[in-house]
Scaffold this motif. Structure first.
Motif, PDB file in Angstrom:
ATOM      1  N   ARG A  55       0.819  -1.222   0.000  1.00  0.00           N
ATOM      2  CA  ARG A  55       0.000   0.000   0.000  1.00  0.00           C
ATOM      3  C   ARG A  55       0.851   1.270   0.000  1.00  0.00           C
ATOM      4  O   ARG A  55       0.343   2.365  -0.262  1.00  0.00           O
ATOM      5  CB  ARG A  55      -0.922  -0.005   1.223  1.00  0.00           C
ATOM      6  N   LEU A  56       2.134   1.122   0.300  1.00  0.00           N
ATOM      7  CA  LEU A  56       3.018   2.288   0.350  1.00  0.00           C
ATOM      8  C   LEU A  56       3.446   2.718  -1.050  1.00  0.00           C
ATOM      9  O   LEU A  56       3.686   1.881  -1.921  1.00  0.00           O
ATOM     10  CB  LEU A  56       4.272   1.981   1.179  1.00  0.00           C
ATOM     11  N   THR A  57       3.577   4.017  -1.233  1.00  0.00           N
ATOM     12  CA  THR A  57       4.144   4.528  -2.477  1.00  0.00           C
ATOM     13  C   THR A  57       5.663   4.335  -2.434  1.00  0.00           C
ATOM     14  O   THR A  57       6.247   4.109  -1.355  1.00  0.00           O
ATOM     15  CB  THR A  57       3.838   6.020  -2.636  1.00  0.00           C
ATOM     16  N   PRO A  58       6.333   4.397  -3.580  1.00  0.00           N
ATOM     17  CA  PRO A  58       7.801   4.281  -3.571  1.00  0.00           C
ATOM     18  C   PRO A  58       8.463   5.290  -2.636  1.00  0.00           C
ATOM     19  O   PRO A  58       9.423   4.952  -1.929  1.00  0.00           O
ATOM     20  CB  PRO A  58       8.171   4.541  -5.040  1.00  0.00           C
ATOM     21  N   ARG A  59       7.970   6.522  -2.602  1.00  0.00           N
ATOM     22  CA  ARG A  59       8.544   7.520  -1.707  1.00  0.00           C
ATOM     23  C   ARG A  59       8.316   7.147  -0.251  1.00  0.00           C
ATOM     24  O   ARG A  59       9.197   7.308   0.596  1.00  0.00           O
ATOM     25  CB  ARG A  59       7.944   8.897  -1.997  1.00  0.00           C
ATOM     26  N   GLU A  60       7.124   6.657   0.066  1.00  0.00           N
ATOM     27  CA  GLU A  60       6.834   6.246   1.449  1.00  0.00           C
ATOM     28  C   GLU A  60       7.732   5.098   1.871  1.00  0.00           C
ATOM     29  O   GLU A  60       8.156   5.035   3.028  1.00  0.00           O
ATOM     30  CB  GLU A  60       5.354   5.872   1.574  1.00  0.00           C
ATOM     31  N   ARG A  61       8.063   4.218   0.955  1.00  0.00           N
ATOM     32  CA  ARG A  61       8.989   3.125   1.274  1.00  0.00           C
ATOM     33  C   ARG A  61      10.371   3.673   1.596  1.00  0.00           C
ATOM     34  O   ARG A  61      11.047   3.194   2.509  1.00  0.00           O
ATOM     35  CB  ARG A  61       9.075   2.136   0.111  1.00  0.00           C
ATOM     36  N   GLU A  62      10.798   4.639   0.815  1.00  0.00           N
ATOM     37  CA  GLU A  62      12.095   5.262   1.074  1.00  0.00           C
ATOM     38  C   GLU A  62      12.115   5.913   2.450  1.00  0.00           C
ATOM     39  O   GLU A  62      13.089   5.761   3.211  1.00  0.00           O
ATOM     40  CB  GLU A  62      12.386   6.323   0.011  1.00  0.00           C
ATOM     41  N   VAL A  63      11.050   6.614   2.769  1.00  0.00           N
ATOM     42  CA  VAL A  63      10.968   7.280   4.068  1.00  0.00           C
ATOM     43  C   VAL A  63      10.961   6.240   5.183  1.00  0.00           C
ATOM     44  O   VAL A  63      11.672   6.383   6.189  1.00  0.00           O
ATOM     45  CB  VAL A  63       9.706   8.175   4.142  1.00  0.00           C
ATOM     46  N   MET A  64      10.175   5.182   5.017  1.00  0.00           N
ATOM     47  CA  MET A  64      10.122   4.143   6.037  1.00  0.00           C
ATOM     48  C   MET A  64      11.499   3.535   6.277  1.00  0.00           C
ATOM     49  O   MET A  64      11.920   3.339   7.424  1.00  0.00           O
ATOM     50  CB  MET A  64       9.146   3.050   5.625  1.00  0.00           C
ATOM     51  N   ALA A  65      12.217   3.241   5.189  1.00  0.00           N
ATOM     52  CA  ALA A  65      13.540   2.634   5.318  1.00  0.00           C
ATOM     53  C   ALA A  65      14.496   3.517   6.107  1.00  0.00           C
ATOM     54  O   ALA A  65      15.361   3.021   6.843  1.00  0.00           O
ATOM     55  CB  ALA A  65      14.119   2.338   3.933  1.00  0.00           C
ATOM     56  N   LEU A  66      14.343   4.826   5.988  1.00  0.00           N
ATOM     57  CA  LEU A  66      15.213   5.751   6.716  1.00  0.00           C
ATOM     58  C   LEU A  66      14.721   5.986   8.143  1.00  0.00           C
ATOM     59  O   LEU A  66      15.524   6.124   9.065  1.00  0.00           O
ATOM     60  CB  LEU A  66      15.310   7.075   5.954  1.00  0.00           C
ATOM     61  N   VAL A  67      13.412   6.015   8.317  1.00  0.00           N
ATOM     62  CA  VAL A  67      12.846   6.207   9.659  1.00  0.00           C
ATOM     63  C   VAL A  67      13.305   5.089  10.598  1.00  0.00           C
ATOM     64  O   VAL A  67      13.695   5.345  11.742  1.00  0.00           O
ATOM     65  CB  VAL A  67      11.299   6.254   9.598  1.00  0.00           C
ATOM     66  N   VAL A  68      13.285   3.846  10.117  1.00  0.00           N
ATOM     67  CA  VAL A  68      13.613   2.719  11.000  1.00  0.00           C
ATOM     68  C   VAL A  68      15.095   2.646  11.337  1.00  0.00           C
ATOM     69  O   VAL A  68      15.491   1.870  12.205  1.00  0.00           O
ATOM     70  CB  VAL A  68      13.127   1.376  10.398  1.00  0.00           C
ATOM     71  N   THR A  69      15.920   3.464  10.669  1.00  0.00           N
ATOM     72  CA  THR A  69      17.337   3.524  11.045  1.00  0.00           C
ATOM     73  C   THR A  69      17.564   4.516  12.182  1.00  0.00           C
ATOM     74  O   THR A  69      18.685   4.647  12.670  1.00  0.00           O
ATOM     75  CB  THR A  69      18.209   3.948   9.840  1.00  0.00           C
ATOM     76  N   GLY A  70      16.497   5.232  12.549  1.00  0.00           N
ATOM     77  CA  GLY A  70      16.614   6.185  13.648  1.00  0.00           C
ATOM     78  C   GLY A  70      16.867   7.613  13.216  1.00  0.00           C
ATOM     79  O   GLY A  70      17.052   8.499  14.059  1.00  0.00           O
ATOM     80  N   ARG A  71      16.869   7.870  11.915  1.00  0.00           N
ATOM     81  CA  ARG A  71      17.103   9.235  11.447  1.00  0.00           C
ATOM     82  C   ARG A  71      15.936  10.149  11.819  1.00  0.00           C
ATOM     83  O   ARG A  71      14.776   9.731  11.825  1.00  0.00           O
ATOM     84  CB  ARG A  71      17.311   9.250   9.941  1.00  0.00           C
ATOM     85  N   LEU A  72      16.228  11.382  12.083  1.00  0.00           N
ATOM     86  CA  LEU A  72      15.215  12.388  12.365  1.00  0.00           C
ATOM     87  C   LEU A  72      14.609  12.889  11.048  1.00  0.00           C
ATOM     88  O   LEU A  72      15.207  12.744   9.981  1.00  0.00           O
ATOM     89  CB  LEU A  72      15.832  13.558  13.131  1.00  0.00           C
ATOM     90  N   ASN A  73      13.424  13.507  11.164  1.00  0.00           N
ATOM     91  CA  ASN A  73      12.764  14.033   9.971  1.00  0.00           C
ATOM     92  C   ASN A  73      13.677  14.976   9.195  1.00  0.00           C
ATOM     93  O   ASN A  73      13.732  14.958   7.966  1.00  0.00           O
ATOM     94  CB  ASN A  73      11.473  14.752  10.348  1.00  0.00           C
ATOM     95  N   LYS A  74      14.388  15.840   9.916  1.00  0.00           N
ATOM     96  CA  LYS A  74      15.280  16.814   9.275  1.00  0.00           C
ATOM     97  C   LYS A  74      16.377  16.107   8.493  1.00  0.00           C
ATOM     98  O   LYS A  74      16.730  16.518   7.378  1.00  0.00           O
ATOM     99  CB  LYS A  74      15.883  17.733  10.334  1.00  0.00           C
ATOM    100  N   GLN A  75      16.925  15.043   9.078  1.00  0.00           N
ATOM    101  CA  GLN A  75      17.983  14.293   8.412  1.00  0.00           C
ATOM    102  C   GLN A  75      17.458  13.591   7.158  1.00  0.00           C
ATOM    103  O   GLN A  75      18.129  13.561   6.120  1.00  0.00           O
ATOM    104  CB  GLN A  75      18.576  13.267   9.379  1.00  0.00           C
ATOM    105  N   ILE A  76      16.253  13.014   7.268  1.00  0.00           N
ATOM    106  CA  ILE A  76      15.645  12.334   6.121  1.00  0.00           C
ATOM    107  C   ILE A  76      15.364  13.331   5.004  1.00  0.00           C
ATOM    108  O   ILE A  76      15.615  13.053   3.827  1.00  0.00           O
ATOM    109  CB  ILE A  76      14.351  11.618   6.545  1.00  0.00           C
ATOM    110  N   ALA A  77      14.862  14.491   5.386  1.00  0.00           N
ATOM    111  CA  ALA A  77      14.576  15.532   4.398  1.00  0.00           C
ATOM    112  C   ALA A  77      15.836  15.922   3.637  1.00  0.00           C
ATOM    113  O   ALA A  77      15.828  16.071   2.408  1.00  0.00           O
ATOM    114  CB  ALA A  77      13.972  16.747   5.090  1.00  0.00           C
ATOM    115  N   GLY A  78      16.934  16.088   4.387  1.00  0.00           N
ATOM    116  CA  GLY A  78      18.190  16.442   3.745  1.00  0.00           C
ATOM    117  C   GLY A  78      18.684  15.349   2.819  1.00  0.00           C
ATOM    118  O   GLY A  78      19.209  15.627   1.734  1.00  0.00           O
ATOM    119  N   GLU A  79      18.525  14.100   3.234  1.00  0.00           N
ATOM    120  CA  GLU A  79      19.013  12.978   2.422  1.00  0.00           C
ATOM    121  C   GLU A  79      18.203  12.811   1.141  1.00  0.00           C
ATOM    122  O   GLU A  79      18.758  12.493   0.083  1.00  0.00           O
ATOM    123  CB  GLU A  79      18.975  11.695   3.246  1.00  0.00           C
ATOM    124  N   LEU A  80      16.890  13.049   1.232  1.00  0.00           N
ATOM    125  CA  LEU A  80      16.019  12.862   0.071  1.00  0.00           C
ATOM    126  C   LEU A  80      15.835  14.147  -0.736  1.00  0.00           C
ATOM    127  O   LEU A  80      15.264  14.123  -1.829  1.00  0.00           O
ATOM    128  CB  LEU A  80      14.655  12.324   0.512  1.00  0.00           C
TER     129      LEU A  80
END
Length: 211
Positions: free
Chosen positions: A141-166
């Motif tokens: 049910r996840l979009t490709p972008r949501e999968r990318e976000v999920m993969a980074l969230v579970v590593t413990g990255r903060l929203n700000k860090q994920i935003a910068g990476e993507l």
């Protein structure tokens, strides 16, 4: 024993052995299904609708028991029952994951004990497979972008860090993260991490094959 009827497949080219085993298993409350060849078992048996194990003769007219075991690929516990066993064959079978290896004639009590142990293992395998299938449906049910976000969230990255990476806005990450939690049915980050771990989510957000 499980409250639901557990299935035991009996595969033996000796019709008398099939009848005797089936009668014993049914008297103990199991659902016994009999096959007199390996190919009829592999082609016709329903191996996925619930927990089950197979009582398998080593010497069959088409495929031998070890070949059947390889084709099953650990999908359900295998109990070998044979009059032609040897140490080398026993070792090969057990290394390949056989639940047990019994030599004919087998006492009724021994067979029933071995079958119940195998079915306990089968229930664990089935429940894990069902859980992984459910997680897989949620991931679909996840979009490709949501999968990318999920993969980074579970590593413990903060929203700000994920935003910068993507390379996208932090507020967009917050939206994606909320949608991931909702679609996955995760009530906490710990839930999400557990789902990702079971599904084998990698850094790309892609899921490894579920087993």
């Amino acid at each position: 024993m499980s409250e639901s009827v557990s299935r035991v497949f009996v595969v033996d080219d000796d019709a008398g052995v099939c009848r005797a085993f089936a009668r014993l298993l049914r008297s103990a409350g199991y659902q016994a299904e009999v096959f007199e060849s390996a190919r009829s078992f592999l082609d016709c048996a329903d191996l996925s609708s619930g927990p089950a194990c197979v009582v398998l003769d080593l010497k069959l007219p088409d495929l031998n028991g070890l070949e059947v075991q390889r084709e099953l690929n650990m999908s359900l516990p295998v109990i070998f029952v044979t009059g032609h066993g040897d140490i080398g064959t026993t070792v090969d079978a057990m290394k390949a994951g056989a639940a047990d290896f019994l030599t004919k004639p087998v006492r009724d009590t021994v067979l029933l004990e071995v079958v119940e142990r195998a079915l306990a293992r089968a229930r664990e395998i089935f429940e894990r497979r069902q859980e992984l299938a459910d997680i897989g449906l949620r991931l679909d049910r996840l979009t490709p972008r949501e999968r990318e976000v999920m993969a980074l969230v579970v590593t413990g990255r903060l929203n700000k860090q994920i935003a910068g990476e993507l390379g996208i806005a932090e507020k967009t990450i917050k939206i994606h993260r909320a949608r991931v939690m909702e679609k996955m049915g995760a009530h906490s980050l710990a839930d999400l991490i557990r789902f990702a771990d079971k599904a084998g989510i990698g850094p790309s957000g892609q899921m490894r094959t579920l087993h």
